[in-house]
Design an enzyme around this catalytic site. Structure first.
Site, PDB file in Angstrom:
ATOM      1  N   TRP A 194       0.824  -1.219   0.000  1.00 40.49           N
ATOM      2  CA  TRP A 194       0.000   0.000   0.000  1.00 40.49           C
ATOM      3  C   TRP A 194       0.849   1.256   0.000  1.00 40.49           C
ATOM      4  O   TRP A 194       0.550   2.217  -0.704  1.00 40.49           O
ATOM      5  CB  TRP A 194      -1.000  -0.008   1.149  1.00 40.49           C
ATOM      6  CG  TRP A 194      -2.104  -0.993   0.900  1.00 40.49           C
ATOM      7  CD1 TRP A 194      -2.379  -2.125   1.623  1.00 40.49           C
ATOM      8  CD2 TRP A 194      -3.065  -0.968  -0.174  1.00 40.49           C
ATOM      9  NE1 TRP A 194      -3.447  -2.794   1.057  1.00 40.49           N
ATOM     10  CE2 TRP A 194      -3.886  -2.112  -0.039  1.00 40.49           C
ATOM     11  CE3 TRP A 194      -3.303  -0.096  -1.243  1.00 40.49           C
ATOM     12  CZ2 TRP A 194      -4.931  -2.395  -0.921  1.00 40.49           C
ATOM     13  CZ3 TRP A 194      -4.347  -0.382  -2.121  1.00 40.49           C
ATOM     14  CH2 TRP A 194      -5.146  -1.520  -1.951  1.00 40.49           C
ATOM     15  N   ASP A 204      -1.674   6.601   6.334  1.00 45.09           N
ATOM     16  CA  ASP A 204      -2.742   5.759   5.793  1.00 45.09           C
ATOM     17  C   ASP A 204      -3.131   4.735   6.860  1.00 45.09           C
ATOM     18  O   ASP A 204      -2.491   3.695   6.992  1.00 45.09           O
ATOM     19  CB  ASP A 204      -2.255   5.072   4.511  1.00 45.09           C
ATOM     20  CG  ASP A 204      -3.291   4.108   3.934  1.00 45.09           C
ATOM     21  OD1 ASP A 204      -4.376   3.960   4.536  1.00 45.09           O
ATOM     22  OD2 ASP A 204      -2.999   3.505   2.884  1.00 45.09           O
ATOM     23  N   LYS A 256     -12.399  -1.625   6.249  1.00 44.71           N
ATOM     24  CA  LYS A 256     -11.608  -2.553   7.048  1.00 44.71           C
ATOM     25  C   LYS A 256     -12.113  -2.559   8.495  1.00 44.71           C
ATOM     26  O   LYS A 256     -12.641  -3.553   8.957  1.00 44.71           O
ATOM     27  CB  LYS A 256     -10.122  -2.164   7.037  1.00 44.71           C
ATOM     28  CG  LYS A 256      -9.252  -2.590   5.847  1.00 44.71           C
ATOM     29  CD  LYS A 256      -9.789  -2.342   4.489  1.00 44.71           C
ATOM     30  CE  LYS A 256      -8.932  -2.801   3.342  1.00 44.71           C
ATOM     31  NZ  LYS A 256      -7.980  -1.861   2.822  1.00 44.71           N
TER      32      LYS A 256
HETATM   33  C1  LIG Z   1      -7.429  -1.330   1.618  1.00 46.08           C
HETATM   34  C2  LIG Z   1      -6.337  -0.357   1.714  1.00 46.08           C
HETATM   35  C3  LIG Z   1      -6.183   0.700   0.792  1.00 46.08           C
HETATM   36  C4  LIG Z   1      -7.089   0.865  -0.395  1.00 46.08           C
HETATM   37  O1  LIG Z   1      -8.363   1.191  -0.005  1.00 46.08           O
HETATM   38  P1  LIG Z   1      -9.494   1.513  -1.086  1.00 46.08           P
HETATM   39  O2  LIG Z   1     -10.600   1.984  -0.199  1.00 46.08           O
HETATM   40  O3  LIG Z   1      -9.800   0.252  -1.807  1.00 46.08           O
HETATM   41  O4  LIG Z   1      -8.984   2.566  -1.971  1.00 46.08           O
HETATM   42  C5  LIG Z   1      -5.159   1.592   0.985  1.00 46.08           C
HETATM   43  N1  LIG Z   1      -4.316   1.481   2.018  1.00 46.08           N
HETATM   44  C6  LIG Z   1      -4.421   0.485   2.920  1.00 46.08           C
HETATM   45  C7  LIG Z   1      -3.458   0.417   4.046  1.00 46.08           C
HETATM   46  C8  LIG Z   1      -5.441  -0.457   2.804  1.00 46.08           C
HETATM   47  O5  LIG Z   1      -5.551  -1.443   3.696  1.00 46.08           O
END
Ligand SMILES: *Cc1c(COP(=O)(O)O)cnc(C)c1O
Length: 366
Positions: free
Chosen positions: A107, A178, A202
């Site tokens: 990511w 993030d 998540k």
């Molecule tokens: C799932 C995830 C993303 C992407 O998320 P989207 O909502 O599909 O854009 C980005 N960073 C991390 C750490 C993630 O777990």
């Protein structure tokens, strides 16, 4: 066991992921006739008084749960965490500037790739060559920061690699993080950060919603060509309703926040999260069949990848686990193996059943 229509399996999906059963029951109970209004909450205007109350209550409860200071705005946006890879750049920098990035997994690497479209990236540290099994030290990061960098971006919890920072990096610039797979999992100090963002699917609610928590003094730095719906300042001024927000995801996330408060808040859920992850890692470490490659200090409490010593058993492991009611244990296609995502909504008992299954599977196939 009779499989009634309300049967709930143990769901280890990485995202969209498990939601608390109590939240889904409440959403179901009020689906057709929400708040006695004869309509569902997703069938009313986002500008109506009752929805604005839903939205404001969700924000207030999130502020309470995370102890968010007043000098931070909380935005409820769309486009997922992936759109934030671009949004943070367009909101915090101009085209001729640079920003610092730490690469600790798939990511953060994607965030770098997007950022490069809009500015010059100073990659201060990467663990890619070493297989993404640990995080760089504060000293390694600090050594490569430039005073020209406008912010430092990192990913505290790499969802695919199961790698987590065991410290918050320090820098003389806003820290952008993030938090998609670890928001609300354990207490953090919001004032350490300039921007925190997280896709909801998540650890918060259904897909379609992205939380952005941004220090107010960063709200007015956007580029002229930043799209309006991505513009933090404009969205903050419009209470995240510059255009139609993801109303149902917002409502449902609000129910999750209420549920979390009922559980005792982030401190209480963090204790359970640590119990769950310790139970699973110690089962992995004490077995001969399973292994986890991540440095102990950097093991994620939310996403636990593991590999079978004999990979030819993978399909059988997945078949039998599904039959037992343990779902979505297949690892991400880029890294293979297995992964158990054990977010807030996954109860301790589900992890106990997983550990029990893993043990029995090992005995049978040893
Ligand atoms: C799932 C995830 C993303 C992407 O998320 P989207 O909502 O599909 O854009 C980005 N960073 C991390 C750490 C993630 O777990």
């Amino acid at each position: 066991m009779s499989v009634a229509s309300d049967f709930r399996a143990d769901n280890f999906s990485a995202g969209p992921a498990s939601l608390p059963t109590a939240v889904l029951e409440r959403a179901r109970a009020e689906l057709l006739n929400w708040d006695g209004r004869g309509v569902s909450v997703m069938e009313i205007s986002h500008r109506s008084k009752p929805f604005i109350e839903v939205a404001a209550r969700a924000e207030q409860n999130l502020r309470t749960l995370m102890n968010i200071p007043d000098d931070y705005a909380v935005l409820f946006l769309q486009g997922g965490a992936s759109l934030q890879f671009s949004s943070v750049v367009l909101n915090l920098t101009q085209a001729d500037q640079s920003a610092a990035y730490v690469d600790t997994g798939i990511w953060s690497a994607k965030a770098v790739k997007e950022a490069k479209k809009y500015l010059s990236v100073n990659l201060v540290a990467s663990t890619k060559e070493a297989g993404y099994h640990s995080v760089p030290t504060q000293a390694q990061i600090a050594a490569n920061l430039s005073s020209d960098d406008q912010f430092l971006h990192y990913c505290p919890n790499e969802t695919i690699n199961g790698v987590a920072f065991d410290y918050v990096p320090k820098a003389d610039m806003p820290l952008v993080a993030d938090f998609s797979s670890v928001i609300l999992a354990e207490p953090i100090q919001v004032s350490d950060f300039g921007v925190i963002y997280a896709g909801a699917q998540k650890n918060v609610g259904p897909a379609g919603l992205t939380l952005v928590i941004v220090k107010r003094d960063l709200l007015d730095k956007a580029r002229d060509n930043c799209p309006a719906v991505m513009n933090y300042g404009l969205q903050a001024a419009a209470d995240s309703m510059l255009n139609t927000p993801a109303t149902y995801s917002w409502y449902l996330s609000g129910l999750v926040f209420e549920w979390l408060i009922e559980q005792g808040g982030v401190d209480a859920i963090a204790k359970i999260n640590h119990q769950k992850s310790q139970m699973l890692y110690s089962a992995i470490d004490s077995s001969k069949l399973y292994s986890n490659p991540v440095a102990i200090a950097n093991r994620s409490i939310m996403n636990v990848p593991f590999y079978l010593a004999d990979e030819s058993l993978n399909a059988e492991f997945l078949r039998q686990s599904e039959e037992t009611g343990l779902l979505h244990l297949k690892g991400h296609r880029t890294v293979g193996g297995m992964r158990a995502s054990i977010y807030n909504a996954v109860p301790l008992e589900a992890v106990e059943r997983l550990v029990q299954f893993m043990h029995e599977f090992e005995l049978k196939h040893a």
